[in-house]
Motif scaffolding. Sequence first.
Motif, PDB file in Angstrom:
ATOM      1  N   UNK A  55       0.826  -1.214   0.000  1.00 23.95           N
ATOM      2  CA  UNK A  55       0.000   0.000   0.000  1.00 23.95           C
ATOM      3  C   UNK A  55       0.856   1.258   0.000  1.00 23.95           C
ATOM      4  N   UNK A  56       1.905   1.253   0.821  1.00 19.96           N
ATOM      5  CA  UNK A  56       2.792   2.417   0.833  1.00 19.96           C
ATOM      6  C   UNK A  56       3.559   2.539  -0.478  1.00 19.96           C
ATOM      7  N   UNK A  57       3.976   1.392  -1.035  1.00 24.26           N
ATOM      8  CA  UNK A  57       4.723   1.409  -2.293  1.00 24.26           C
ATOM      9  C   UNK A  57       3.895   1.894  -3.464  1.00 24.26           C
ATOM     10  N   UNK A  58       2.582   1.773  -3.370  1.00 24.79           N
ATOM     11  CA  UNK A  58       1.717   2.276  -4.440  1.00 24.79           C
ATOM     12  C   UNK A  58       1.238   3.689  -4.157  1.00 24.79           C
ATOM     13  N   UNK A  59       0.737   3.916  -2.917  1.00 28.55           N
ATOM     14  CA  UNK A  59       0.099   5.197  -2.613  1.00 28.55           C
ATOM     15  C   UNK A  59       1.065   6.360  -2.505  1.00 28.55           C
ATOM     16  N   UNK A  60       2.169   6.175  -1.767  1.00 24.23           N
ATOM     17  CA  UNK A  60       3.088   7.297  -1.542  1.00 24.23           C
ATOM     18  C   UNK A  60       3.770   7.755  -2.832  1.00 24.23           C
ATOM     19  N   UNK A  61       4.421   6.858  -3.601  1.00 26.03           N
ATOM     20  CA  UNK A  61       5.014   7.326  -4.861  1.00 26.03           C
ATOM     21  C   UNK A  61       3.963   7.862  -5.834  1.00 26.03           C
ATOM     22  N   UNK A  62       2.772   7.247  -5.842  1.00 28.70           N
ATOM     23  CA  UNK A  62       1.724   7.740  -6.732  1.00 28.70           C
ATOM     24  C   UNK A  62       1.335   9.171  -6.416  1.00 28.70           C
ATOM     25  N   UNK A  63       1.199   9.461  -5.131  1.00 26.62           N
ATOM     26  CA  UNK A  63       0.839  10.831  -4.737  1.00 26.62           C
ATOM     27  C   UNK A  63       1.953  11.810  -5.096  1.00 26.62           C
ATOM     28  N   UNK A  64       3.206  11.410  -4.841  1.00 26.51           N
ATOM     29  CA  UNK A  64       4.329  12.307  -5.143  1.00 26.51           C
ATOM     30  C   UNK A  64       4.446  12.582  -6.639  1.00 26.51           C
ATOM     31  N   UNK A  65       4.261  11.540  -7.477  1.00 28.52           N
ATOM     32  CA  UNK A  65       4.370  11.725  -8.926  1.00 28.52           C
ATOM     33  C   UNK A  65       3.248  12.618  -9.435  1.00 28.52           C
ATOM     34  N   UNK A  66       2.027  12.360  -8.992  1.00 25.43           N
ATOM     35  CA  UNK A  66       0.894  13.182  -9.437  1.00 25.43           C
ATOM     36  C   UNK A  66       1.043  14.628  -8.966  1.00 25.43           C
ATOM     37  N   UNK A  67       1.529  14.811  -7.746  1.00 23.65           N
ATOM     38  CA  UNK A  67       1.713  16.168  -7.222  1.00 23.65           C
ATOM     39  C   UNK A  67       2.814  16.902  -7.977  1.00 23.65           C
ATOM     40  N   UNK A  68       3.932  16.192  -8.247  1.00 29.10           N
ATOM     41  CA  UNK A  68       5.026  16.831  -8.988  1.00 29.10           C
ATOM     42  C   UNK A  68       4.613  17.188 -10.411  1.00 29.10           C
ATOM     43  N   UNK A  69       3.678  16.425 -10.986  1.00 27.83           N
ATOM     44  CA  UNK A  69       3.207  16.710 -12.341  1.00 27.83           C
ATOM     45  C   UNK A  69       2.125  17.777 -12.367  1.00 27.83           C
ATOM     46  N   UNK A  70       1.733  18.253 -11.200  1.00 28.29           N
ATOM     47  CA  UNK A  70       0.721  19.298 -11.133  1.00 28.29           C
ATOM     48  C   UNK A  70      -0.689  18.812 -11.384  1.00 28.29           C
ATOM     49  N   UNK A  71      -0.952  17.533 -11.139  1.00 26.16           N
ATOM     50  CA  UNK A  71      -2.287  16.987 -11.363  1.00 26.16           C
ATOM     51  C   UNK A  71      -3.221  17.397 -10.222  1.00 26.16           C
ATOM     52  N   UNK A  72      -4.467  17.784 -10.546  1.00 24.55           N
ATOM     53  CA  UNK A  72      -5.420  18.144  -9.482  1.00 24.55           C
ATOM     54  C   UNK A  72      -5.861  16.895  -8.713  1.00 24.55           C
ATOM     55  N   UNK A  73      -6.191  17.100  -7.442  1.00 26.60           N
ATOM     56  CA  UNK A  73      -6.681  16.011  -6.585  1.00 26.60           C
ATOM     57  C   UNK A  73      -5.707  14.827  -6.584  1.00 26.60           C
ATOM     58  N   UNK A  74      -4.427  15.146  -6.445  1.00 28.20           N
ATOM     59  CA  UNK A  74      -3.410  14.085  -6.461  1.00 28.20           C
ATOM     60  C   UNK A  74      -3.587  13.129  -5.291  1.00 28.20           C
ATOM     61  N   UNK A  75      -3.876  13.673  -4.123  1.00 28.90           N
ATOM     62  CA  UNK A  75      -4.030  12.839  -2.936  1.00 28.90           C
ATOM     63  C   UNK A  75      -5.247  11.925  -3.073  1.00 28.90           C
ATOM     64  N   UNK A  76      -6.360  12.459  -3.544  1.00 26.69           N
ATOM     65  CA  UNK A  76      -7.575  11.645  -3.709  1.00 26.69           C
ATOM     66  C   UNK A  76      -7.348  10.537  -4.735  1.00 26.69           C
ATOM     67  N   UNK A  77      -6.637  10.847  -5.811  1.00 26.15           N
ATOM     68  CA  UNK A  77      -6.350   9.830  -6.821  1.00 26.15           C
ATOM     69  C   UNK A  77      -5.470   8.725  -6.279  1.00 26.15           C
ATOM     70  N   UNK A  78      -4.464   9.098  -5.477  1.00 18.90           N
ATOM     71  CA  UNK A  78      -3.568   8.089  -4.909  1.00 18.90           C
ATOM     72  C   UNK A  78      -4.314   7.202  -3.906  1.00 18.90           C
ATOM     73  N   UNK A  79      -5.175   7.812  -3.109  1.00 16.12           N
ATOM     74  CA  UNK A  79      -5.948   7.025  -2.135  1.00 16.12           C
ATOM     75  C   UNK A  79      -6.891   6.067  -2.854  1.00 16.12           C
ATOM     76  N   UNK A  80      -7.568   6.549  -3.915  1.00 16.65           N
ATOM     77  CA  UNK A  80      -8.476   5.688  -4.673  1.00 16.65           C
ATOM     78  C   UNK A  80      -7.731   4.512  -5.295  1.00 16.65           C
ATOM     79  N   UNK A  81      -6.566   4.781  -5.875  1.00 16.87           N
ATOM     80  CA  UNK A  81      -5.776   3.708  -6.479  1.00 16.87           C
ATOM     81  C   UNK A  81      -5.343   2.690  -5.434  1.00 16.87           C
TER      82      UNK A  81
END
Length: 499
Positions: A55-81
Motif C-alpha cells: 500500500x505504501x509502495x503504491x500510494x506514496x510514490x503515486x501521490x508524489x508523482x501526481x503532485x510533482x506533475x501538477x495533477x489536481x486532486x493528487x491525494x484523492x487519486x492516490x488514495x483511490x488507487x
Amino acid sequence: MGLAGAPRPRTASGPARGRGFDRPEQVPAVSRGRGAGAPHTGPGRLLPLVVCVELLGLGLPGWLVLRADGQPKALAGAVAATVVWCGVRAGRGRYALRAPGRPPGALTTPGDWLLLIGLLAVLWTVLDASIDPAAAVVALIPGLLTAAAASWARRLTRSGRRRTERRVLVVGEATGVDRAVGVLTSREDHGYRVVAALPVGAATLSCEAPVPGRLAPAPADDDVSTVLGAAFAHEADLALVVPGPQFAEERLRRLTWGLHDGGLELSVLSHLSETAADRVRPSSAAGLTLLHIVPPLRRGLQPALKATVDRAGAVCGLVALAPLLVLIAAAVRVTSKGPVFHRQIRQGQHNRPFTMWKFRTMVADAEQRKARLAAVNENDGPMFKMRRDPRVTRLGRLLRRSSLDELPQLINVLKGDMSLVGPRPPLPDEVSRYDERELRRLAVKPGLTGLWQVSGRSDLSWQETVSLDLWYVDNWSVATDMGLMARTLRAVTDGRGAY
C-alpha cells in the motif's frame, strides 16, 4: 453425506461392525518426518508487513508523482488507487498462504496491475476525473515494482520455511483411482505427488502407480491397517479417498477414525471436479456436512463490467490495429481470388445465430470442398479440423498460425454477438449434433479467445475442448478473463495447435 451426492437413508440393516472396529486396533503409525506435517494455511506472520509495504509502495510514490506533475486532486487519486489495489489483491487471494495442490492464480502481479489500471479507467470515466491518464499510469509503476518485490520475497521466505509437496496414497474403486491418478500425474501445477494406489476389490488398474495391496469389496477389519501399512511403506503423508458404492458413508467414517488415530491425514475426492474451489462453501446442518455451490456469474456487477470491457477493448483494438487490418486486407485481396472477409453463420449465446467475420484464409469455394474432406477429419467430435487442409491458402497458413485472421471478430465483439473471452463459436451443423452437456457451452457468449486457445487449440481432443469450455461457463470472472487475455499473447506467439 455431502461428498458423494444425495444422502442415503439410514437403516438398521447396515454393515455389521467387525471385531476390529469394536476395540482399538494395533496399527503402524505413519512417520511424521520432515515435510509431512499439514501445510500452514493461516494468514502468516508476514502478512501485515506485506500489505503495508504494497500500500505504501503504491500510494506514496503515486501521490508524489501526481503532485510533482501538477495533477489536481493528487491525494484523492492516490488514495483511490490504493483502495482499489488492495481490493484486487485481496479478491485474487494474493494475501493468503497458498495450500499445496492449489494451482497459482491466472493473474500474476503484473496481471493484477493491469486489472487495476482497467478498473481505475472505468472509475475515472464514471466520475469524470481530471487526472491525466498518462501521468496516472506512470504514477502506478512504483506500485507494480514494490508488489512484485514483496511477492517474490514472500514466496522465497515461504519456500525456505516448509516443503509444499504432499506424498499421496490414492484409495478407492479402480475406475475412480485410475481417474484421480491420471489427472494428478498429467499436470504439475499442484503440490500432490502420487506414490501408490490402493484399489478396492480385484479390478485391474490401468494407471502405473505402485499397488502395495488391496481392500476387500465389503468393509473389513483390516481396512485401517492395510491403508496405514501401504502409506508407511511408500512414505505417504496423505490418503486421498475416492468415494463410491463400495466406500459408503459408514466405511469411510470408520476409515477416517483409524487413519487419524494412526497419524495419517485424509482427503476425500469430490465429484465436483469441474467446479472451481472458490465457488464451494462448506457448511453443516443437523450433523450433516454440506457443500454449498455458489451459482455461476450471470447477473450483477461482473457481467456488466465484462460487457463494458468487451466494448471498450473492441473499440481500442479496432482503432489501434486499423493500419494492420488494412495491410492484411490488401494482402488477402492480392494473393488469392475471392472476398477479403469470410462471413460465416455461427451459434452464439442461448443458441442464437449470428454472422461471424474473419479474414479469408481459404480458397473461395472452401465450403463446397468440405464435404469431400469429411472422411479425413482429424477431430474426434463434430468440429472439423485438418492439420494440412488443402483449402488453406499460403497466406492463410501464416494468418492462422498467428491468429491474425480472427482480428475482424472485434466487430462481433463491438456488436455484442461475441466477447473478448469465451468458448469457441460453433457452426450450426456442429450444434445440431450436441448432447445436453455440450449445449451448455452456449450459456455464455462465444469469445475471441478462451481456455481452448491458451491450452492447445486444435491439438486438443473434442472432449478436452468441451471440458475446458464448461469449466469456463461455470467459473468465469472478470479477473479470469484478464488472465486469459494475458496468456493469449504467449499462445499466439507459440502458434501451437493453430492450423
